[in-house]
Write an enzyme that holds these catalytic residues in place. Structure first.
Site, mmCIF file in Angstrom:
data_model
loop_
_atom_site.group_PDB
_atom_site.id
_atom_site.type_symbol
_atom_site.label_atom_id
_atom_site.label_comp_id
_atom_site.label_asym_id
_atom_site.label_seq_id
_atom_site.Cartn_x
_atom_site.Cartn_y
_atom_site.Cartn_z
ATOM 1 N N HIS A 282 0.801 -1.228 0.000
ATOM 2 C CA HIS A 282 0.000 0.000 0.000
ATOM 3 C C HIS A 282 0.836 1.282 0.000
ATOM 4 O O HIS A 282 0.300 2.346 -0.343
ATOM 5 C CB HIS A 282 -0.926 0.035 1.222
ATOM 6 N N ASP B 255 -4.940 -12.445 4.513
ATOM 7 C CA ASP B 255 -6.133 -11.802 5.054
ATOM 8 C C ASP B 255 -7.400 -12.076 4.249
ATOM 9 O O ASP B 255 -8.470 -11.582 4.594
ATOM 10 C CB ASP B 255 -5.921 -10.297 5.214
ATOM 11 N N TYR C 7 -4.459 -10.993 9.825
ATOM 12 C CA TYR C 7 -4.716 -10.410 11.139
ATOM 13 C C TYR C 7 -5.342 -11.407 12.108
ATOM 14 O O TYR C 7 -5.928 -11.016 13.103
ATOM 15 C CB TYR C 7 -5.588 -9.151 10.960
#
Length: 258
Positions: free
Chosen positions: A61, A185, A229
């Site tokens: 990102h 994820d 996560y």
């Protein structure tokens, strides 16, 4: 570098109170991640190795001018840029649940880089980008490929998209190197997203990337990690499961609707 020394100053360049809070030594930590992807691709370029895997990488990102989405420096984009310096055509495959916006943006105008991102649609998930209409610019038009999927897509349609697109895109583009990002994820138990993937589907996708690398890129492949996560339940154990553990996982999956 400034925040590494003084993490208590005013925020800037995407570093502040959001996804990228400042902390002492953050430049050194981010540079270590980025440097390992650079060293990995250099080993491939020297032909010291055929494949390399950097599980701590995949920070897709970060933008040229700012940190974003838990990412300080964009190590996949840097590895691609290093390979481009040697004239290699690079195919980037992003299997994280989030759109690989930073890598796409950094190589948006380079016709020698094909970015392919298969992700949950940005209508429901950070970073809000990755529509099918994002295709690149100028002479690079057509070298950004995005497959936004609806929440709760599940493993079979996701894997169908991977199996259908990657070989055809590689055949058309003709890469010299594959760089891939394998965020965990997208898994059904991840708390931040909703694609409901399985570890078996992730395994099959990674196998396919390996096949594509050998068929179209002379075996040259840099794989990175990515988001995830809920590591305790998503990452498979190093030791084989007992029969009771396997049965419990099956019950957990059934009760969660997977």
């Amino acid at each position: 570098r400034r925040f590494s020394v003084d993490p208590f100053g005013p925020g800037s360049a995407g570093i502040g109170t959001g996804d990228d809070p400042p902390f002492a030594g953050m430049h050194e930590a981010g540079a270590m991640v980025a440097g390992r992807s650079l060293r990995a691709v250099e080993a491939i370029l020297r032909r010291d190795v055929e494949h390399a895997f950097h599980p701590g990488g995949g920070l897709h990102h970060a933008m040229p001018d700012r940190a974003s989405g838990f990412c300080i420096y964009d190590d996949p984009a840097l590895a691609i840029a290093r390979a481009r310096r040697e004239g290699l055509r690079v195919m980037y495959v992003d299997l994280d649940v989030h759109h690989g916006d930073g890598v796409q943006a950094i190589h948006w105008t380079d016709p020698g880089v094909l970015t392919v991102s298969i992700h949950e649609t940005g209508r429901y998930l950070f970073p809000g980008t990755g529509d099918a209409g994002e295709i690149g610019e100028g002479t690079a038009a057509g070298t950004a490929v995005n497959v936004p999927l609806e929440p709760f897509t599940g493993a079979e349609p996701w894997l169908h998209a991977v199996r259908t697109l990657l070989p055809e895109l590689a055949a058309a583009f003709g890469p010299d190197l594959i760089v891939s990002q394998h965020g965990a994820d997208s898994h059904a138990w991840d708390p931040l997203a909703h694609l409901r993937m399985t570890t078996s589907a992730m395994h099959d996708a990674a196998r396919l990337v390996d096949t594509v690398a050998h068929r179209y890129a002379g075996g040259r492949w840099l794989a990175t990690g990515g988001g995830g996560y809920q590591w305790a339940r998503v990452v498979p154990p190093l030791q084989p499961l007992t029969a009771e553990q396997a049965a419990q996982q099956a019950r957990d999956l059934a009760s969660s609707g997977v």
